[in-house]
Motif scaffolding. Structure first.
Motif, PDB file in Angstrom:
ATOM      1  N   LEU A  98     -33.527  45.210 -29.206  1.00 28.79           N
ATOM      2  CA  LEU A  98     -32.337  44.976 -28.464  1.00 28.79           C
ATOM      3  C   LEU A  98     -31.233  44.437 -29.807  1.00 28.79           C
ATOM      4  O   LEU A  98     -30.124  44.192 -29.244  1.00 28.79           O
ATOM      5  N   GLY A  99     -31.820  43.933 -30.698  1.00 30.52           N
ATOM      6  CA  GLY A  99     -31.088  43.362 -31.836  1.00 30.52           C
ATOM      7  C   GLY A  99     -31.213  41.941 -31.680  1.00 30.52           C
ATOM      8  O   GLY A  99     -32.309  41.435 -31.532  1.00 30.52           O
ATOM      9  N   GLU A 100     -30.323  40.980 -32.215  1.00 31.05           N
ATOM     10  CA  GLU A 100     -30.358  39.654 -32.541  1.00 31.05           C
ATOM     11  C   GLU A 100     -29.772  38.862 -31.466  1.00 31.05           C
ATOM     12  O   GLU A 100     -28.403  39.255 -30.934  1.00 31.05           O
ATOM     13  N   PHE A 101     -30.326  37.888 -30.993  1.00 32.98           N
ATOM     14  CA  PHE A 101     -30.121  36.830 -29.954  1.00 32.98           C
ATOM     15  C   PHE A 101     -30.093  35.655 -30.398  1.00 32.98           C
ATOM     16  O   PHE A 101     -30.835  35.005 -31.009  1.00 32.98           O
ATOM     17  N   THR A 102     -28.737  34.971 -30.385  1.00 31.18           N
ATOM     18  CA  THR A 102     -28.568  33.645 -31.137  1.00 31.18           C
ATOM     19  C   THR A 102     -28.001  32.769 -29.852  1.00 31.18           C
ATOM     20  O   THR A 102     -27.135  32.930 -29.060  1.00 31.18           O
ATOM     21  N   PHE A 103     -28.946  31.752 -29.913  1.00 34.68           N
ATOM     22  CA  PHE A 103     -28.795  30.385 -28.554  1.00 34.68           C
ATOM     23  C   PHE A 103     -27.564  29.609 -29.056  1.00 34.68           C
ATOM     24  O   PHE A 103     -27.794  28.962 -30.145  1.00 34.68           O
ATOM     25  N   SER A 104     -26.950  29.235 -28.019  1.00 38.79           N
ATOM     26  CA  SER A 104     -26.117  27.962 -28.120  1.00 38.79           C
ATOM     27  C   SER A 104     -26.289  27.245 -26.787  1.00 38.79           C
ATOM     28  O   SER A 104     -25.994  27.651 -25.572  1.00 38.79           O
ATOM     29  N   ALA A 105     -26.648  25.852 -26.958  1.00 36.85           N
ATOM     30  CA  ALA A 105     -26.732  24.926 -25.752  1.00 36.85           C
ATOM     31  C   ALA A 105     -25.623  24.020 -25.964  1.00 36.85           C
ATOM     32  O   ALA A 105     -25.115  23.288 -26.668  1.00 36.85           O
ATOM     33  N   LEU A 106     -24.960  24.284 -24.672  1.00 38.06           N
ATOM     34  CA  LEU A 106     -23.633  23.274 -24.489  1.00 38.06           C
ATOM     35  C   LEU A 106     -23.918  22.242 -23.270  1.00 38.06           C
ATOM     36  O   LEU A 106     -24.313  22.527 -22.288  1.00 38.06           O
ATOM     37  N   THR A 107     -23.644  21.078 -23.667  1.00 42.01           N
ATOM     38  CA  THR A 107     -23.781  20.012 -22.717  1.00 42.01           C
ATOM     39  C   THR A 107     -22.639  19.779 -21.965  1.00 42.01           C
ATOM     40  O   THR A 107     -21.565  19.572 -22.790  1.00 42.01           O
ATOM     41  N   VAL A 108     -22.600  19.632 -20.811  1.00 45.73           N
ATOM     42  CA  VAL A 108     -21.490  19.128 -19.937  1.00 45.73           C
ATOM     43  C   VAL A 108     -21.338  17.756 -20.175  1.00 45.73           C
ATOM     44  O   VAL A 108     -22.137  17.160 -19.686  1.00 45.73           O
ATOM     45  N   GLU A 109     -20.319  17.522 -20.707  1.00 45.39           N
ATOM     46  CA  GLU A 109     -19.807  15.878 -20.934  1.00 45.39           C
ATOM     47  C   GLU A 109     -19.113  15.300 -19.791  1.00 45.39           C
ATOM     48  O   GLU A 109     -18.616  15.927 -18.878  1.00 45.39           O
ATOM     49  N   GLU A 110     -19.167  14.120 -19.831  1.00 48.76           N
ATOM     50  CA  GLU A 110     -18.287  13.478 -18.580  1.00 48.76           C
ATOM     51  C   GLU A 110     -16.892  13.552 -18.473  1.00 48.76           C
ATOM     52  O   GLU A 110     -16.304  13.393 -17.553  1.00 48.76           O
ATOM     53  N   LEU A 111     -16.213  14.341 -19.408  1.00 53.34           N
ATOM     54  CA  LEU A 111     -14.657  14.609 -19.420  1.00 53.34           C
ATOM     55  C   LEU A 111     -14.429  15.588 -18.422  1.00 53.34           C
ATOM     56  O   LEU A 111     -13.453  16.076 -18.113  1.00 53.34           O
ATOM     57  N   THR A 112     -15.505  16.395 -18.093  1.00 52.40           N
ATOM     58  CA  THR A 112     -15.121  17.450 -17.045  1.00 52.40           C
ATOM     59  C   THR A 112     -16.496  17.642 -16.190  1.00 52.40           C
ATOM     60  O   THR A 112     -17.301  16.938 -16.390  1.00 52.40           O
ATOM     61  N   THR A 113     -16.167  18.604 -15.366  1.00 54.61           N
ATOM     62  CA  THR A 113     -17.145  19.109 -14.456  1.00 54.61           C
ATOM     63  C   THR A 113     -17.940  20.214 -14.799  1.00 54.61           C
ATOM     64  O   THR A 113     -17.415  21.007 -15.672  1.00 54.61           O
ATOM     65  N   LYS A 114     -19.258  20.602 -14.478  1.00 53.69           N
ATOM     66  CA  LYS A 114     -20.023  21.697 -14.821  1.00 53.69           C
ATOM     67  C   LYS A 114     -19.037  22.773 -14.500  1.00 53.69           C
ATOM     68  O   LYS A 114     -18.974  23.847 -14.897  1.00 53.69           O
ATOM     69  N   GLU A 115     -18.713  22.765 -13.025  1.00 55.58           N
ATOM     70  CA  GLU A 115     -17.614  24.073 -12.668  1.00 55.58           C
ATOM     71  C   GLU A 115     -16.478  24.245 -13.397  1.00 55.58           C
ATOM     72  O   GLU A 115     -16.482  25.629 -13.924  1.00 55.58           O
ATOM     73  N   ASP A 116     -15.886  23.316 -13.824  1.00 53.42           N
ATOM     74  CA  ASP A 116     -14.741  23.473 -14.535  1.00 53.42           C
ATOM     75  C   ASP A 116     -15.150  24.128 -15.883  1.00 53.42           C
ATOM     76  O   ASP A 116     -14.451  24.854 -16.662  1.00 53.42           O
TER      77      ASP A 116
END
Length: 195
Positions: A98-116
Motif C-alpha cells: 500500500l506504499g509507505e506509512f510514516t508514524f508521528s506520535a503526538l503527546t497531549v501537553e498540559e496546555l490543552t485538552t486531548k479533545e481540543d
C-alpha cells in the motif's frame, strides 16, 4: 504540526491511540474467553493496513502519515507491537503493497485538552490541499466533536472516513467499524467466532 517543515502526505490516519489501545484490550479479553485461546498483541503494521484499506486506499506507491495522539503519561501502547511511542513509532516508517506509512506520535501537553488538540489537528489536516484521504479514529467521547468539525469541511476532493465501534450518527464523511480492523490485527479469524 503547524511547523512549516511538516510534510503533508496524500493520506493521513489520525488516531486517539489511548482509545484504540483500550478497545484492543477489551477485544483481547472478550475473544480469549469466547474462542478459548490466547490472543496476541495487535500487529501495528497489519492494523494500519486494514484501516487504510477501509479508508479506500488500494495497492500502489502511496505515502501515508499515521498520527498517534496520546496522553502525556503514556509512553507506549499496551496491546500493540511495536508499542513504544518514542523508540519504536515516532519518526519510523514501513513500506508494503500500500506504499509507505510514516508514524508521528503526538503527546497531549498540559496546555490543552486531548479533545481540543485532536479536533485542531483534524482541522489542520483537512485544510491541507495535499491531504486527499483522511482516516479518523476518535474516542467515543470525541465522536460528536469530530462530526461537528467535519461538517465545516467543504472539499469534494477529500475522502474522509471516521471509525467507531458501532454505527453512529453520520455526517460529511464515510463510516467504518473499528472492530474489524482490530480483529484482523489481533489474528482473530471469522471462522473462530461462534454465535
Amino acid at each position: 504540526m503547524q511547523d512549516s517543515n511538516v510534510k503533508y502526505m496524500e493520506n493521513a490516519i489520525l488516531v486517539d491511540a489511548d482509545f484504540v489501545d483500550k478497545v484492543a484490550f477489551d477485544l483481547i479479553v472478550n475473544f480469549e474467553r469466547m474462542i478459548g485461546r490466547r490472543i496476541p498483541q495487535a500487529d501495528m503494521g497489519h492494523w494500519v493496513d486494514c484501516v487504510a484499506l477501509d479508508g479506500g486506499l488500494r495497492e500502489g506507491e502511496h505515502e501515508t502519515l499515521v498520527i498517534m495522539m496520546h496522553d502525556k503519561g503514556r509512553k507506549r501502547l499496551e496491546n500493540f507491537v511495536p508499542a513504544d511511542y518514542e523508540q519504536e513509532l515516532n519518526g519510523k516508517a514501513f513500506k508494503d503493497k500500500l506504499g509507505e506509512f510514516t508514524f508521528s506520535a503526538l503527546t497531549v501537553e498540559e496546555l490543552t485538552t486531548k479533545e481540543d488538540f485532536f479536533v485542531e489537528t483534524l482541522q489542520l489536516l483537512c485544510a491541507q490541499k495535499e491531504v486527499k484521504r483522511l482516516m479518523v479514529i476518535p474516542s467515543d467521547n470525541l465522536y460528536n466533536k469530530v462530526r461537528e468539525a467535519l461538517r465545516r469541511v467543504d472539499d469534494d476532493d477529500k475522502r474522509i472516513t471516521v471509525f467507531s465501534m458501532e454505527p453512529r450518527e453520520g455526517g460529511n464523511f464515510r463510516q467504518e467499524i473499528l472492530g474489524y480492523s482490530l480483529m484482523a490485527a489481533l489474528g482473530i479469524r471469522a471462522d473462530e467466532i461462534h454465535e
